[in-house]
Design a protein around this motif. Structure first.
Motif: not given
Length: 176
Positions: A77-85, A87-94, A156-160
């Motif tokens: 679902p689109g909301k799951v894609e956006v949420a994971l994206g 989260l990854v973006l915020s983690g990499v930025t941090l 990443g584990a959630a994505y996998f």
């Protein structure tokens, strides 16, 4: 997708979100007292390794390449894609911003009222005494990394896990 994939992915995403929020809280004034004791780090890694390894095993059992995994991710679902994206973006930025601020010092510690950090500058490696303000900066950066790195790995584990669930659903659909 089966309920175990959803549970696995949801647990990993929830833990990753919590850790990334804690990493973000290190930007507020003061230090988080969670890392003063060793139990948060032990708990994080005690949960991280089984969840991450299980997610990798689930993906490897599907024998999918990167293209198939991307297509399966796009079926979420689109909301799951956006949420994971996000989260990854915020983690990499941090992690990126955290690494820039303090330079080549890490592992802040206090001994007998004096403040020390480990300097990783080439040809100057070793423990050096620093001011309290620099000590607090290094301590906050260490805390940020301590929470952000496992947070990104949980995401990443959630994505996998979720991708493996979609691949499994596609495999079962092909046989019906």
């Amino acid at each position: 997708m089966g309920w175990s994939f959803k549970l696995h992915g949801g647990l990993a995403a929830g833990l990753g979100t919590a850790l990334l929020v804690l990493a973000g809280l290190t930007w507020l004034p003061g230090t988080l007292h969670l890392s003063a004791s060793g139990w948060p780090t032990a708990a994080i890694f005690a949960l991280l390794f089984p969840i991450f390894i299980a997610a990798l095993v689930r993906v490897f059992l599907r024998r999918a390449d990167r293209h198939d995994m991307w297509l399966a991710f796009r079926c979420l679902p689109g909301k799951v894609e956006v949420a994971l994206g996000a989260l990854v973006l915020s983690g990499v930025t941090l992690l990126t911003v955290s690494g820039v601020g303090v330079g080549n010092v890490q592992a802040a510690e206090m001994k007998e009222g004096r403040y020390f950090v480990f300097d990783t500058t080439p040809y100057k490696r070793g423990t050096v005494e620093v001011s309290r303000s620099q000590y607090l900066d290094v301590l906050e950066s260490d805390q940020r990394s301590m929470f952000a790195i496992p947070g990104v790995l949980f995401v990443g584990a959630a994505y996998f896990a979720l991708t493996a669930g979609e691949l499994r659903r596609a495999e079962l659909g092909a046989w019906k």
